[in-house]
Design an enzyme around this catalytic site. Structure first.
Site, PDB file in Angstrom:
ATOM      1  N   SER A 131      18.790 -43.171  -5.419  1.00  0.00           N
ATOM      2  CA  SER A 131      17.994 -44.180  -4.442  1.00  0.00           C
ATOM      3  C   SER A 131      16.858 -43.274  -3.600  1.00  0.00           C
ATOM      4  O   SER A 131      17.186 -42.142  -3.431  1.00  0.00           O
ATOM      5  CB  SER A 131      18.981 -44.644  -3.515  1.00  0.00           C
ATOM      6  OG  SER A 131      18.290 -45.373  -2.470  1.00  0.00           O
ATOM      7  N   TYR A 169      26.236 -44.746   2.497  1.00  0.00           N
ATOM      8  CA  TYR A 169      25.450 -44.779   1.046  1.00  0.00           C
ATOM      9  C   TYR A 169      24.512 -43.933   0.971  1.00  0.00           C
ATOM     10  O   TYR A 169      24.375 -43.179  -0.019  1.00  0.00           O
ATOM     11  CB  TYR A 169      24.568 -46.341   1.326  1.00  0.00           C
ATOM     12  CG  TYR A 169      23.827 -46.532   0.066  1.00  0.00           C
ATOM     13  CD1 TYR A 169      24.522 -46.714  -0.990  1.00  0.00           C
ATOM     14  CD2 TYR A 169      22.377 -46.786   0.040  1.00  0.00           C
ATOM     15  CE1 TYR A 169      23.730 -47.193  -2.472  1.00  0.00           C
ATOM     16  CE2 TYR A 169      21.928 -47.126  -0.956  1.00  0.00           C
ATOM     17  CZ  TYR A 169      22.482 -47.247  -2.419  1.00  0.00           C
ATOM     18  OH  TYR A 169      21.882 -47.579  -3.422  1.00  0.00           O
TER      19      TYR A 169
HETATM   20  P1  NAD Z   1      24.340 -54.497  -8.460  1.00  0.00           P
HETATM   21  O1  NAD Z   1      25.159 -54.533  -7.341  1.00  0.00           O
HETATM   22  O2  NAD Z   1      23.807 -55.807  -9.211  1.00  0.00           O
HETATM   23  O3  NAD Z   1      24.943 -53.411  -9.785  1.00  0.00           O
HETATM   24  C1  NAD Z   1      25.988 -52.603  -9.130  1.00  0.00           C
HETATM   25  C2  NAD Z   1      26.853 -52.557 -10.386  1.00  0.00           C
HETATM   26  O4  NAD Z   1      27.651 -51.482 -10.250  1.00  0.00           O
HETATM   27  C3  NAD Z   1      27.635 -53.959 -10.480  1.00  0.00           C
HETATM   28  O5  NAD Z   1      27.578 -54.177 -12.059  1.00  0.00           O
HETATM   29  C4  NAD Z   1      29.086 -53.537 -10.073  1.00  0.00           C
HETATM   30  O6  NAD Z   1      30.070 -54.214 -10.611  1.00  0.00           O
HETATM   31  C5  NAD Z   1      29.022 -51.961 -10.445  1.00  0.00           C
HETATM   32  N1  NAD Z   1      29.987 -51.151  -9.807  1.00  0.00           N
HETATM   33  C6  NAD Z   1      30.522 -51.222  -8.392  1.00  0.00           C
HETATM   34  N2  NAD Z   1      31.578 -50.478  -8.459  1.00  0.00           N
HETATM   35  C7  NAD Z   1      31.973 -50.077  -9.479  1.00  0.00           C
HETATM   36  C8  NAD Z   1      32.923 -49.280  -9.767  1.00  0.00           C
HETATM   37  N3  NAD Z   1      34.004 -48.801  -9.156  1.00  0.00           N
HETATM   38  N4  NAD Z   1      33.204 -49.022 -11.348  1.00  0.00           N
HETATM   39  C9  NAD Z   1      32.285 -49.879 -12.249  1.00  0.00           C
HETATM   40  N5  NAD Z   1      31.299 -50.530 -11.676  1.00  0.00           N
HETATM   41  C10 NAD Z   1      31.123 -50.746 -10.500  1.00  0.00           C
HETATM   42  O7  NAD Z   1      22.952 -53.583  -8.094  1.00  0.00           O
HETATM   43  P2  NAD Z   1      22.135 -52.770  -8.735  1.00  0.00           P
HETATM   44  O8  NAD Z   1      20.787 -52.972  -7.759  1.00  0.00           O
HETATM   45  O9  NAD Z   1      21.759 -53.107 -10.104  1.00  0.00           O
HETATM   46  O10 NAD Z   1      22.558 -51.338  -8.397  1.00  0.00           O
HETATM   47  C11 NAD Z   1      22.656 -50.284  -9.879  1.00  0.00           C
HETATM   48  C12 NAD Z   1      22.596 -48.749  -9.061  1.00  0.00           C
HETATM   49  O11 NAD Z   1      21.248 -48.940  -8.463  1.00  0.00           O
HETATM   50  C13 NAD Z   1      23.484 -48.657  -8.005  1.00  0.00           C
HETATM   51  O12 NAD Z   1      23.917 -47.206  -8.048  1.00  0.00           O
HETATM   52  C14 NAD Z   1      22.569 -48.673  -6.787  1.00  0.00           C
HETATM   53  O13 NAD Z   1      23.217 -47.941  -5.725  1.00  0.00           O
HETATM   54  C15 NAD Z   1      21.163 -48.255  -7.199  1.00  0.00           C
HETATM   55  N6  NAD Z   1      19.979 -48.834  -6.303  1.00  0.00           N
HETATM   56  C16 NAD Z   1      19.860 -49.931  -6.194  1.00  0.00           C
HETATM   57  C17 NAD Z   1      18.660 -50.324  -5.523  1.00  0.00           C
HETATM   58  C18 NAD Z   1      18.626 -51.689  -5.133  1.00  0.00           C
HETATM   59  O14 NAD Z   1      17.789 -52.141  -4.259  1.00  0.00           O
HETATM   60  N7  NAD Z   1      18.824 -52.832  -5.682  1.00  0.00           N
HETATM   61  C19 NAD Z   1      18.005 -49.383  -4.751  1.00  0.00           C
HETATM   62  C20 NAD Z   1      18.255 -47.933  -5.155  1.00  0.00           C
HETATM   63  C21 NAD Z   1      19.199 -47.516  -6.148  1.00  0.00           C
END
Ligand code: NAD
Length: 256
Positions: free
Chosen positions: A142, A155
């Protein structure tokens, strides 16, 4: 001459959002994909969509905090598709709280899912990558893996840890055919942002749309990033031998 073996990818948290988009982008580009998530239903759908794109795909029940489960998931992938060439550590959680309301459970949860999970997954596949002298570890970190932000200490710390893991391991495996990189997006249009916006709505009385717009404005580009933009960077990293140890910033500055 035998056809070259297809590359095999394992994507964690692949049932929705960025993980789903990456899994499908990899399938579209000719990789076989194992898609892991805690709930099977969503990954079954993603695996089915990946098969339609022409490759082999496997839906895996996988909680990245469960070491035995990780071992089983990697073994199932190897049996069904072959050894893991590309690991995408995408699963993550993000819960906001002021520091004094960040209790030890919330802190531990973030470190376990966002940092220790990728550590355990990488340990489970790295030896094989080094033996075969080809591998990619792609960590979805991130912007807050690189900078600070208020109300998300746990986070932020967990994503800094993930970037640290990326940089250190990249140096350790350099010149052995394996690259380790992080992608560092700002706010991306997924459930994670919708739930942050609902939180802002509940706490401030601002509307959901205003809350989303306020998050989008925090991105240097002033807009939300699309999951497909993250997937495009992941795909580039798969086919790029030269980029190693990078924390690639995606800040919405490119035209949408
Ligand atoms: P999201 O919440 O849709 O996806 C996160 C996924 O991780 C979900 O499918 C959830 O079920 C899974 N997850 C959570 N805990 C878990 C565990 N213990 N075991 C297996 N799976 C687990 O959100 P996203 O935005 O698609 O996030 C994906 C990645 O991108 C994450 O690491 C998040 O931190 C990162 N990210 C997201 C953003 C944003 O703004 N959306 C920005 C920067 C980074």
């Amino acid at each position: 001459m035998a056809a070259p073996a297809r590359r095999v990818a394992l994507v964690t948290g692949g049932g929705r959002g960025i993980g789903r988009e990456i899994a499908l982008a990899l399938a579209r580009d000719g990789l076989d994909v194992a898609v892991g998530a805690r709930t099977r239903e969503q990954v079954e759908d993603v695996a089915a969509a990946a098969r339609v794109l022409g490759g082999r795909a496997l839906a895996l029940e996988l909680d990245v905090t469960d070491l035995e489960g990780i071992r089983r998931a990697v073994a199932r992938t190897e049996t069904a598709l072959g050894p893991v060439d590309v690991l995408v550590n995408n699963a993550g959680i993000a819960e906001a709280a002021p520091f004094l309301k960040t209790d030890p459970d919330l802190w531990d949860r973030h470190l376990r899912v966002n940092a220790t999970g990728p550590f355990l997954l990488t340990r489970a596949v790295l030896a094989g990558m080094l033996e075969r002298r080809w591998g990619r570890v792609i960590n979805i970190a991130s912007l807050v893996g690189l900078y600070g932000a208020p109300y998300v200490t746990a986070y932020t710390a967990s994503k800094h840890a993930l970037v640290g893991l990326t940089r250190a391991l990249a140096l350790e495996v350099a010149a052995r055919g394996v690259t380790v990189n992080a992608i560092c997006p700002g706010y991306v249009a997924t459930d994670l942002v919708w739930s942050a916006a609902r939180n802002i709505e509940a706490k401030t009385g601002r509307s959901f749309d205003e809350a989303v717009a306020s998050l989008a404005r925090i991105n240097p580009g002033g807009r939300l990033i699309e999951p497909a933009e993250v997937a495009a960077v992941a795909l580039k990293l798969v086919w790029d031998d030269a980029t190693n140890g990078e924390a690639i910033v995606l800040d919405g500055s490119a035209p949408a």
